[in-house]
Design an enzyme around this catalytic site. Sequence first.
Site, PDB file in Angstrom:
ATOM      1  N   HIS A 125     -12.921   8.266  -2.577  1.00 17.77           N
ATOM      2  CA  HIS A 125     -11.904   9.256  -2.954  1.00 17.77           C
ATOM      3  C   HIS A 125     -12.512  10.497  -3.611  1.00 17.77           C
ATOM      4  O   HIS A 125     -11.797  11.479  -3.831  1.00 17.77           O
ATOM      5  CB  HIS A 125     -10.880   8.646  -3.913  1.00 17.77           C
ATOM      6  CG  HIS A 125     -10.004   7.614  -3.289  1.00 17.77           C
ATOM      7  ND1 HIS A 125      -9.303   7.835  -2.125  1.00 17.77           N
ATOM      8  CD2 HIS A 125      -9.704   6.337  -3.674  1.00 17.77           C
ATOM      9  CE1 HIS A 125      -8.619   6.734  -1.807  1.00 17.77           C
ATOM     10  NE2 HIS A 125      -8.852   5.822  -2.723  1.00 17.77           N
ATOM     11  N   ASP A 162     -11.322   0.664   4.073  1.00 15.23           N
ATOM     12  CA  ASP A 162     -10.546   0.521   2.849  1.00 15.23           C
ATOM     13  C   ASP A 162      -9.082   0.824   3.169  1.00 15.23           C
ATOM     14  O   ASP A 162      -8.784   1.691   3.993  1.00 15.23           O
ATOM     15  CB  ASP A 162     -11.066   1.502   1.797  1.00 15.23           C
ATOM     16  CG  ASP A 162     -10.476   1.287   0.415  1.00 15.23           C
ATOM     17  OD1 ASP A 162     -11.179   0.728  -0.447  1.00 15.23           O
ATOM     18  OD2 ASP A 162      -9.311   1.686   0.195  1.00 15.23           O
ATOM     19  N   HIS A 164      -6.937   2.375   1.541  1.00 13.02           N
ATOM     20  CA  HIS A 164      -6.567   3.736   1.149  1.00 13.02           C
ATOM     21  C   HIS A 164      -7.449   4.727   1.906  1.00 13.02           C
ATOM     22  O   HIS A 164      -8.650   4.516   2.045  1.00 13.02           O
ATOM     23  CB  HIS A 164      -6.740   3.929  -0.361  1.00 13.02           C
ATOM     24  CG  HIS A 164      -5.956   2.964  -1.182  1.00 13.02           C
ATOM     25  ND1 HIS A 164      -6.490   1.771  -1.647  1.00 13.02           N
ATOM     26  CD2 HIS A 164      -4.675   3.004  -1.612  1.00 13.02           C
ATOM     27  CE1 HIS A 164      -5.560   1.126  -2.330  1.00 13.02           C
ATOM     28  NE2 HIS A 164      -4.462   1.834  -2.324  1.00 13.02           N
ATOM     29  N   ASP A 246      -9.339  -4.118   0.274  1.00 13.07           N
ATOM     30  CA  ASP A 246      -7.973  -4.134  -0.251  1.00 13.07           C
ATOM     31  C   ASP A 246      -6.910  -4.142   0.838  1.00 13.07           C
ATOM     32  O   ASP A 246      -5.714  -4.100   0.540  1.00 13.07           O
ATOM     33  CB  ASP A 246      -7.739  -2.981  -1.238  1.00 13.07           C
ATOM     34  CG  ASP A 246      -8.394  -1.685  -0.816  1.00 13.07           C
ATOM     35  OD1 ASP A 246      -8.922  -1.604   0.312  1.00 13.07           O
ATOM     36  OD2 ASP A 246      -8.383  -0.734  -1.619  1.00 13.07           O
TER      37      ASP A 246
END
Length: 309
Positions: A125, A162, A164, A246
């Site tokens: 991120h 991931d 996200h 995740d």
Amino acid sequence: MTTLLISHPSSLEHQTPEGHPERPDRIRAVEAALEDERFALLQRVEAPEATLAQAELCHPAHYVAAIAAASPAEGLVGIDADTTMSPGTLSAALHGVGGAIHAVDEVMAGRAANAFCALRPPGHHAERERAMGFCFFNNAAIAARHAQRAHGAGRVAVIDWDVHHGNGTQDIFWNDPSVLYASLHEMPLYPGTGAPSERGEHDTIVNVALRAGDGSEAFREAFDIAVLPRIASFAPELIVISAGFDAHWRDPLANLKLRESDFAWATRALMELADRHAGGRLVSILEGGYDLEGLAKSTAAHVGALMRG
């Protein structure tokens, strides 16, 4: 040659607020899983600490200096609502960068078949000039750029599973035709980026949006149809994985239903492409994964596949 496992005790010294999902126990769970006897042949080394200049491979000097200056002598300092620094954070983040760079060095030199960096905090991120989403420096992006600058790799593919979207990696490589960034992630979900229409200036950004409740079938179909052919046509000289776990069905921060076998399957698929185009060169870097059991089992499946188990 065997798989290289890179870790460092500093990962445990990055402290977050009570109840925060990105916590030192994540690394403890990963390390416990990789102590199983089936991982006895792993080559294990400690990550070196990167210099601030090495973080500047993907972040401007003023941003790197600001992160260093924000490091507290005691207590916690909030960078944003989700992202905090403790006295041990800067060292942990720099060991994350150093581990990624060392993994690339060993794999590109042929001293390791492939590598997995079991380090935190995560990185995908982190944009060029913004820390967010638990991330400070973008380890996967730095790994890709180091392969180019230090080892002459012309094309690098970064694959991010991931749950996200890796907005930071996309931001860093948006205008770069020499890096393919492909992400499979749940939408809508934090950070809100990653629509399939976001393709980069050179059509080297591939975003695959999965929906809440999607499981193995949807993930594997998307990987087969939307991701693997793009990597094959790009013919990278190194594959870097942003390996977040995740999307596992147990994870509390998302709503996909993957199982550890899905991560092993995806790993093997990427290894086949690495064998075909990149001399087997592949570096994997831990990102998210916040249910400790799901994280441990998924990491074990991923590393087992890296070891060609």
